[in-house]
Motif scaffolding. Structure first.
Motif, PDB file in Angstrom:
ATOM      1  N   HIS A 152      36.515  14.433 -26.301  1.00  0.00           N
ATOM      2  CA  HIS A 152      37.235  14.223 -25.045  1.00  0.00           C
ATOM      3  C   HIS A 152      37.420  12.721 -24.843  1.00  0.00           C
ATOM      4  CE1 HIS A 152      36.365  18.429 -24.231  1.00  0.00           C
ATOM      5  NE2 HIS A 152      35.077  18.195 -24.425  1.00  0.00           N
ATOM      6  N   MET A 153      38.481  12.377 -24.088  1.00  0.00           N
ATOM      7  CA  MET A 153      38.806  10.947 -23.944  1.00  0.00           C
ATOM      8  C   MET A 153      38.137  10.324 -22.719  1.00  0.00           C
ATOM      9  SD  MET A 153      42.860  11.046 -24.740  1.00  0.00           S
ATOM     10  CE  MET A 153      43.512  12.154 -25.992  1.00  0.00           C
ATOM     11  N   THR A 154      37.662   9.113 -22.894  1.00  0.00           N
ATOM     12  CA  THR A 154      37.174   8.330 -21.755  1.00  0.00           C
ATOM     13  C   THR A 154      37.845   6.957 -21.796  1.00  0.00           C
ATOM     14  OG1 THR A 154      35.318   7.217 -22.869  1.00  0.00           O
ATOM     15  CG2 THR A 154      34.878   9.398 -21.954  1.00  0.00           C
ATOM     16  N   ASN A 155      37.981   6.342 -20.630  1.00  0.00           N
ATOM     17  CA  ASN A 155      38.497   4.965 -20.614  1.00  0.00           C
ATOM     18  C   ASN A 155      38.197   4.321 -19.265  1.00  0.00           C
ATOM     19  OD1 ASN A 155      41.296   4.525 -18.977  1.00  0.00           O
ATOM     20  ND2 ASN A 155      41.017   6.669 -19.544  1.00  0.00           N
ATOM     21  N   ASN A 156      38.556   3.060 -19.167  1.00  0.00           N
ATOM     22  CA  ASN A 156      38.275   2.297 -17.946  1.00  0.00           C
ATOM     23  C   ASN A 156      39.531   1.957 -17.167  1.00  0.00           C
ATOM     24  OD1 ASN A 156      35.546   2.130 -17.803  1.00  0.00           O
ATOM     25  ND2 ASN A 156      35.411   0.409 -19.231  1.00  0.00           N
ATOM     26  N   VAL A 157      40.668   2.551 -17.557  1.00  0.00           N
ATOM     27  CA  VAL A 157      41.917   2.140 -16.909  1.00  0.00           C
ATOM     28  C   VAL A 157      42.431   3.207 -15.945  1.00  0.00           C
ATOM     29  CG1 VAL A 157      44.320   1.415 -17.308  1.00  0.00           C
ATOM     30  CG2 VAL A 157      42.498   0.669 -18.871  1.00  0.00           C
ATOM     31  N   ARG A 158      42.537   4.448 -16.408  1.00  0.00           N
ATOM     32  CA  ARG A 158      43.140   5.485 -15.560  1.00  0.00           C
ATOM     33  C   ARG A 158      42.701   6.874 -15.989  1.00  0.00           C
ATOM     34  NH1 ARG A 158      47.643   4.303 -19.434  1.00  0.00           N
ATOM     35  NH2 ARG A 158      48.087   2.375 -18.334  1.00  0.00           N
ATOM     36  N   ASP A 159      42.905   7.834 -15.097  1.00  0.00           N
ATOM     37  CA  ASP A 159      42.708   9.238 -15.458  1.00  0.00           C
ATOM     38  C   ASP A 159      43.784   9.616 -16.468  1.00  0.00           C
ATOM     39  OD1 ASP A 159      40.560   9.830 -13.861  1.00  0.00           O
ATOM     40  OD2 ASP A 159      41.753  10.645 -12.213  1.00  0.00           O
ATOM     41  N   HIS A 228      36.500   6.876 -16.523  1.00  0.00           N
ATOM     42  CA  HIS A 228      37.334   8.084 -16.498  1.00  0.00           C
ATOM     43  C   HIS A 228      37.037   8.985 -17.693  1.00  0.00           C
ATOM     44  CE1 HIS A 228      39.957   6.166 -13.476  1.00  0.00           C
ATOM     45  NE2 HIS A 228      39.681   5.071 -14.151  1.00  0.00           N
ATOM     46  N   LEU A 229      36.897  10.272 -17.405  1.00  0.00           N
ATOM     47  CA  LEU A 229      36.694  11.270 -18.473  1.00  0.00           C
ATOM     48  C   LEU A 229      37.731  12.372 -18.319  1.00  0.00           C
ATOM     49  CD1 LEU A 229      35.073  12.936 -20.637  1.00  0.00           C
ATOM     50  CD2 LEU A 229      33.592  13.704 -18.772  1.00  0.00           C
ATOM     51  N   SER A 230      38.467  12.661 -19.406  1.00  0.00           N
ATOM     52  CA  SER A 230      39.426  13.763 -19.387  1.00  0.00           C
ATOM     53  C   SER A 230      39.040  14.778 -20.452  1.00  0.00           C
ATOM     54  CB  SER A 230      40.834  13.266 -19.724  1.00  0.00           C
ATOM     55  OG  SER A 230      41.297  12.456 -18.684  1.00  0.00           O
ATOM     56  N   LEU A 285      27.716  14.097 -15.976  1.00  0.00           N
ATOM     57  CA  LEU A 285      28.503  12.856 -16.081  1.00  0.00           C
ATOM     58  C   LEU A 285      29.216  12.570 -14.763  1.00  0.00           C
ATOM     59  CD1 LEU A 285      29.874  13.324 -19.715  1.00  0.00           C
ATOM     60  CD2 LEU A 285      28.293  11.538 -18.921  1.00  0.00           C
ATOM     61  N   GLU A 286      29.656  13.646 -14.110  1.00  0.00           N
ATOM     62  CA  GLU A 286      30.324  13.462 -12.820  1.00  0.00           C
ATOM     63  C   GLU A 286      29.323  12.923 -11.795  1.00  0.00           C
ATOM     64  OE1 GLU A 286      33.995  15.856 -11.022  1.00  0.00           O
ATOM     65  OE2 GLU A 286      32.172  17.041 -11.256  1.00  0.00           O
ATOM     66  N   SER A 287      28.123  13.488 -11.843  1.00  0.00           N
ATOM     67  CA  SER A 287      27.124  13.028 -10.867  1.00  0.00           C
ATOM     68  C   SER A 287      26.706  11.586 -11.149  1.00  0.00           C
ATOM     69  CB  SER A 287      25.907  13.963 -10.851  1.00  0.00           C
ATOM     70  OG  SER A 287      25.145  13.738 -12.006  1.00  0.00           O
ATOM     71  N   VAL A 293      38.675  14.649 -15.203  1.00  0.00           N
ATOM     72  CA  VAL A 293      39.850  15.518 -15.143  1.00  0.00           C
ATOM     73  C   VAL A 293      39.529  16.732 -16.004  1.00  0.00           C
ATOM     74  CG1 VAL A 293      42.324  15.721 -15.578  1.00  0.00           C
ATOM     75  CG2 VAL A 293      41.351  13.498 -14.989  1.00  0.00           C
ATOM     76  N   ARG A 294      39.344  17.890 -15.331  1.00  0.00           N
ATOM     77  CA  ARG A 294      38.922  19.088 -16.065  1.00  0.00           C
ATOM     78  C   ARG A 294      40.097  19.883 -16.617  1.00  0.00           C
ATOM     79  NH1 ARG A 294      34.529  18.569 -12.695  1.00  0.00           N
ATOM     80  NH2 ARG A 294      32.545  19.250 -13.566  1.00  0.00           N
ATOM     81  N   ASP A 295      41.120  20.068 -15.768  1.00  0.00           N
ATOM     82  CA  ASP A 295      42.218  20.940 -16.192  1.00  0.00           C
ATOM     83  C   ASP A 295      43.316  20.140 -16.854  1.00  0.00           C
ATOM     84  OD1 ASP A 295      41.039  23.260 -15.296  1.00  0.00           O
ATOM     85  OD2 ASP A 295      41.586  22.773 -13.223  1.00  0.00           O
TER      86      ASP A 295
END
Ligand code: PAF
Length: 328
Positions: A152-159, A228-230, A285-287, A293-295
């Protein structure tokens, strides 16, 4: 015979014979196993199970020592270590494996596997066994398929909700040409890097993001340096337990059987932990503060990464791809 183990050698001896006998000390062989993850990771759970099984089956003839967190190097460097015999066994993702065993690239194609059952079923099938045998043709020993998980993708810029959201982001990828092609196709700037360098690169902003399974994002503390995690699940990341051919050539058939059985036990423990964290880990991770972004509508991502398939088939043909697709 000296090949017999201690209990067998003692059985049947008379008492005086036992006293007169000066037994050679039983050689205990230490097996050094390396991986890049922490000691609370799914790979570490795999090494624990491997260790327990190998030490049990060999009644202590082999003792396993675990080297975590890339202390023996990144995955590519450790695979080279196996080839020259400085490491005995490694658990690695297939990320860098294609550099050694090109046939394994097929497993890294994005959206190839639908879900965990599908991926595990193919790896446990004849196809998986044949790929393990291919590994054996490249100065390595494929002991068992293990698991890293859906990335899954993570980043520091945007969802990230669509492939267009990847545009312009500097994303660390594994040292894997199929993955790099997929991220390039989404308009990102793929930056291949060994995993041990990643945390600092994210912290210092050398790259904006990365992609890894939930179990890695959690147990390697990437959440500390990513906002951000998608849940893109854009590629299934297999892992493999590899042995050194130098170790292997010194083993007899019974011992080889122990290693394979132990590696399979390790893979099972790893898969169990991956499955557990795939659900529980996202909430955690959310906590810890990540925006999740789950869906995700996967269809546009699947479409966007098609160039990676062309690059793969142009170079390596479609035999393995067709076989995996045909096995559905
Ligand atoms: O991103 C990687 O390099 C791999 O997924 C990792 C974290 C080393 C686990 O195999």
């Amino acid at each position: 015979s000296s090949a017999l183990r201690l209990p067998q050698r003692l059985a049947g001896m008379t008492l005086p014979a036992l006293f007169c006998l000066s037994l050679p000390a039983l050689a205990v062989q230490t097996i050094n196993v390396g991986h890049t993850l922490s000691d609370n990771s799914h790979y570490s759970a795999g090494v624990d199970a491997f260790k327990a099984k190998l030490e049990e089956l060999s009644t202590g003839e082999f003792v396993v020592e675990e080297h975590t967190s890339g202390s023996l190097g990144g995955e590519r460097a450790m695979i080279e270590g196996l080839q020259i015999g400085t490491i005995d066994a490694v658990i690695t993702s297939t990320g860098p494996l294609g550099n050694f065993v090109p046939q394994s690239y097929v497993l890294d194609l994005p959206f190839l596997f639908d879900d965990y059952d599908h991926a595990r079923c193919v790896l446990d099938s004849e196809i998986g066994q044949e790929l393990l045998d291919k590994v054996g043709e490249h100065d390595l020993v494929g002991l068992a398929w293990s698991e890293n998980g859906f990335r899954h993708m993570t980043n520091n810029v945007r969802d990230i909700k669509t492939p267009q959201d990847d545009a312009g982001l500097k994303i660390r990828t594994m040292e894997n040409e199929v993955h790099m092609a997929a991220f390039k196709a989404m308009g990102a700037h793929p930056t291949p890097m060994a995993f041990p360098e990643l945390f600092t690169a994210l912290q210092q902003g050398t790259v904006d993001g990365q992609e890894n399974p939930i179990s890695v994002i959690l147990t390697s503390n990437l959440w500390e340096v990513q906002d951000h995690l998608s849940l893109t699940g854009h590629v299934y990341s297999p892992a493999i337990m590899l042995g050194s051919p130098i170790l292997w050539d010194g083993l007899n058939d019974e011992q080889k059987g122990w290693f394979i059985e132990a590696a399979r036990a390790g893979a099972e423990a790893t898969r169990e932990m991956v499955s557990r964290l795939e659900t529980e880990g996202v909430d955690e991770l959310e906590s810890k503060g990540m925006s999740v972004v789950r869906d995700i509508d996967k269809a546009p991502f699947r479409e966007a990464v098609q160039p990676a398939y062309k690059i793969y088939t142009d170079e390596y043909g479609s035999e393995w791809l067709d076989r995996i697709r045909g096995s559905e």
